[in-house]
Write a protein that holds these residues in place. Structure first.
Motif, PDB file in Angstrom:
ATOM      1  N   ASP A  75     148.271  47.496  18.483  1.00 47.22           N
ATOM      2  CA  ASP A  75     148.473  46.261  17.712  1.00 47.22           C
ATOM      3  C   ASP A  75     149.335  46.509  16.481  1.00 47.22           C
ATOM      4  O   ASP A  75     150.214  45.707  16.159  1.00 47.22           O
ATOM      5  CB  ASP A  75     147.135  45.652  17.302  1.00 47.22           C
ATOM      6  CG  ASP A  75     146.349  45.098  18.475  1.00 47.22           C
ATOM      7  OD1 ASP A  75     146.914  44.976  19.587  1.00 47.22           O
ATOM      8  OD2 ASP A  75     145.151  44.813  18.286  1.00 47.22           O
ATOM      9  N   VAL A  76     149.089  47.609  15.793  1.00 51.71           N
ATOM     10  CA  VAL A  76     149.870  47.933  14.595  1.00 51.71           C
ATOM     11  C   VAL A  76     151.341  48.109  14.964  1.00 51.71           C
ATOM     12  O   VAL A  76     152.234  47.563  14.311  1.00 51.71           O
ATOM     13  CB  VAL A  76     149.316  49.201  13.895  1.00 51.71           C
ATOM     14  CG1 VAL A  76     150.303  49.760  12.891  1.00 51.71           C
ATOM     15  CG2 VAL A  76     147.983  48.896  13.227  1.00 51.71           C
ATOM     16  N   MET A  77     151.582  48.867  16.007  1.00 56.09           N
ATOM     17  CA  MET A  77     152.975  49.139  16.384  1.00 56.09           C
ATOM     18  C   MET A  77     153.678  47.912  16.964  1.00 56.09           C
ATOM     19  O   MET A  77     154.899  47.807  16.893  1.00 56.09           O
ATOM     20  CB  MET A  77     153.033  50.314  17.348  1.00 56.09           C
ATOM     21  CG  MET A  77     152.668  51.618  16.639  1.00 56.09           C
ATOM     22  SD  MET A  77     152.700  53.058  17.692  1.00 56.09           S
ATOM     23  CE  MET A  77     151.424  52.670  18.874  1.00 56.09           C
ATOM     24  N   VAL A 115     144.641  58.029  13.192  1.00 57.15           N
ATOM     25  CA  VAL A 115     145.551  58.660  14.159  1.00 57.15           C
ATOM     26  C   VAL A 115     144.841  59.699  15.024  1.00 57.15           C
ATOM     27  O   VAL A 115     144.951  59.648  16.258  1.00 57.15           O
ATOM     28  CB  VAL A 115     146.797  59.255  13.454  1.00 57.15           C
ATOM     29  CG1 VAL A 115     147.620  60.111  14.415  1.00 57.15           C
ATOM     30  CG2 VAL A 115     147.654  58.148  12.846  1.00 57.15           C
ATOM     31  N   PRO A 116     144.083  60.646  14.461  1.00 52.95           N
ATOM     32  CA  PRO A 116     143.441  61.657  15.316  1.00 52.95           C
ATOM     33  C   PRO A 116     142.396  61.082  16.288  1.00 52.95           C
ATOM     34  O   PRO A 116     142.036  61.737  17.262  1.00 52.95           O
ATOM     35  CB  PRO A 116     142.749  62.603  14.329  1.00 52.95           C
ATOM     36  CG  PRO A 116     143.319  62.302  12.997  1.00 52.95           C
ATOM     37  CD  PRO A 116     143.845  60.905  13.055  1.00 52.95           C
ATOM     38  N   ARG A 151     153.039  58.089  19.003  1.00 52.27           N
ATOM     39  CA  ARG A 151     153.831  56.956  18.502  1.00 52.27           C
ATOM     40  C   ARG A 151     153.288  56.465  17.172  1.00 52.27           C
ATOM     41  O   ARG A 151     154.049  56.200  16.234  1.00 52.27           O
ATOM     42  CB  ARG A 151     153.857  55.824  19.530  1.00 52.27           C
ATOM     43  CG  ARG A 151     154.770  56.132  20.705  1.00 52.27           C
ATOM     44  CD  ARG A 151     154.862  55.033  21.757  1.00 52.27           C
ATOM     45  NE  ARG A 151     154.711  53.690  21.280  1.00 52.27           N
ATOM     46  CZ  ARG A 151     153.901  52.773  21.830  1.00 52.27           C
ATOM     47  NH1 ARG A 151     153.164  53.074  22.869  1.00 52.27           N
ATOM     48  NH2 ARG A 151     153.833  51.556  21.346  1.00 52.27           N
ATOM     49  N   LEU A 152     151.953  56.338  17.074  1.00 48.33           N
ATOM     50  CA  LEU A 152     151.351  55.880  15.818  1.00 48.33           C
ATOM     51  C   LEU A 152     151.595  56.898  14.708  1.00 48.33           C
ATOM     52  O   LEU A 152     151.933  56.524  13.584  1.00 48.33           O
ATOM     53  CB  LEU A 152     149.855  55.625  15.980  1.00 48.33           C
ATOM     54  CG  LEU A 152     149.140  55.122  14.718  1.00 48.33           C
ATOM     55  CD1 LEU A 152     149.696  53.764  14.283  1.00 48.33           C
ATOM     56  CD2 LEU A 152     147.639  55.031  14.950  1.00 48.33           C
ATOM     57  N   SER A 153     151.474  58.165  15.027  1.00 51.96           N
ATOM     58  CA  SER A 153     151.708  59.207  14.039  1.00 51.96           C
ATOM     59  C   SER A 153     153.131  59.115  13.495  1.00 51.96           C
ATOM     60  O   SER A 153     153.355  59.196  12.285  1.00 51.96           O
ATOM     61  CB  SER A 153     151.463  60.585  14.667  1.00 51.96           C
ATOM     62  OG  SER A 153     151.699  61.606  13.728  1.00 51.96           O
ATOM     63  N   THR A 162     156.846  57.508   8.960  1.00 48.84           N
ATOM     64  CA  THR A 162     158.057  56.855   8.446  1.00 48.84           C
ATOM     65  C   THR A 162     157.745  55.778   7.408  1.00 48.84           C
ATOM     66  O   THR A 162     158.669  55.202   6.833  1.00 48.84           O
ATOM     67  CB  THR A 162     158.877  56.217   9.582  1.00 48.84           C
ATOM     68  OG1 THR A 162     158.106  55.215  10.241  1.00 48.84           O
ATOM     69  CG2 THR A 162     159.339  57.285  10.573  1.00 48.84           C
ATOM     70  N   ARG A 163     156.459  55.498   7.152  1.00 50.65           N
ATOM     71  CA  ARG A 163     156.100  54.407   6.245  1.00 50.65           C
ATOM     72  C   ARG A 163     155.288  54.826   5.031  1.00 50.65           C
ATOM     73  O   ARG A 163     155.175  54.070   4.088  1.00 50.65           O
ATOM     74  CB  ARG A 163     155.374  53.315   7.021  1.00 50.65           C
ATOM     75  CG  ARG A 163     156.372  52.535   7.849  1.00 50.65           C
ATOM     76  CD  ARG A 163     155.746  51.888   9.051  1.00 50.65           C
ATOM     77  NE  ARG A 163     156.733  51.128   9.783  1.00 50.65           N
ATOM     78  CZ  ARG A 163     157.495  51.640  10.746  1.00 50.65           C
ATOM     79  NH1 ARG A 163     157.405  52.911  11.067  1.00 50.65           N
ATOM     80  NH2 ARG A 163     158.370  50.875  11.387  1.00 50.65           N
ATOM     81  N   VAL A 164     154.669  55.996   5.055  1.00 48.06           N
ATOM     82  CA  VAL A 164     153.873  56.399   3.883  1.00 48.06           C
ATOM     83  C   VAL A 164     154.708  57.156   2.869  1.00 48.06           C
ATOM     84  O   VAL A 164     155.775  57.573   3.080  1.00 48.06           O
ATOM     85  CB  VAL A 164     152.630  57.236   4.246  1.00 48.06           C
ATOM     86  CG1 VAL A 164     151.603  56.379   4.944  1.00 48.06           C
ATOM     87  CG2 VAL A 164     152.970  58.449   5.048  1.00 48.06           C
TER      88      VAL A 164
END
Length: 128
Positions: free
Chosen positions: A85-87, A108-109, A119-121, A126-128
């Motif tokens: 959902d986030v992606m 993530v883990p 993909r989530l990692s 790229t955003r933090v």
């Protein structure tokens, strides 16, 4: 937004904040906290329909789902579904994306599907 819509949005926000506080109360049973999470999520949707900015409402919901996943586990909130959902969400600005990335980073883990986890990692990095 009309005065009536602003009042409705404020009412929904009040309910969301109240319910979310109960979700975060570790002295409550897991089932009780999960029930309050459902109330908070529903109130967030109600607030969005009544004038709360979509990006803010979506970011709040992702953060709440991440918190539930971290504190209650996958039985309460599926980390793989949260990751997908986030992606899939494309309507968040940089500020809200960063907020969501910080909230989901600890999840993530817990993502079981290796491809989705990678993909989530990458999305988080790229955003933090």
């Amino acid at each position: 937004m009309s005065d009536a819509a602003a009042g409705d949005a404020n009412d929904w926000e009040w309910v969301r904040v109240l319910a979310q506080g109960r979700v975060y109360d570790e002295d409550r049973t897991p089932a009780n906290r999960l029930a309050w999470a459902a109330v908070a999520l529903a109130a967030s949707h109600g607030g969005e329909r009544s004038g709360v900015r979509r990006a803010r409402a979506v970011a709040d919901r992702f953060a709440l789902r991440a918190r539930v996943t971290r504190s209650l586990g996958a039985w309460a909130a599926d980390p793989d579904a949260l990751a997908e959902d986030v992606m899939a969400e494309g309507g968040l600005s940089g500020r809200y994306e960063k907020s969501v990335a910080r909230a989901v980073e600890p999840v993530v883990p817990r993502v079981r599907d290796e491809e989705v986890r990678e993909r989530l990692s990458g999305w988080v990095r790229t955003r933090v």
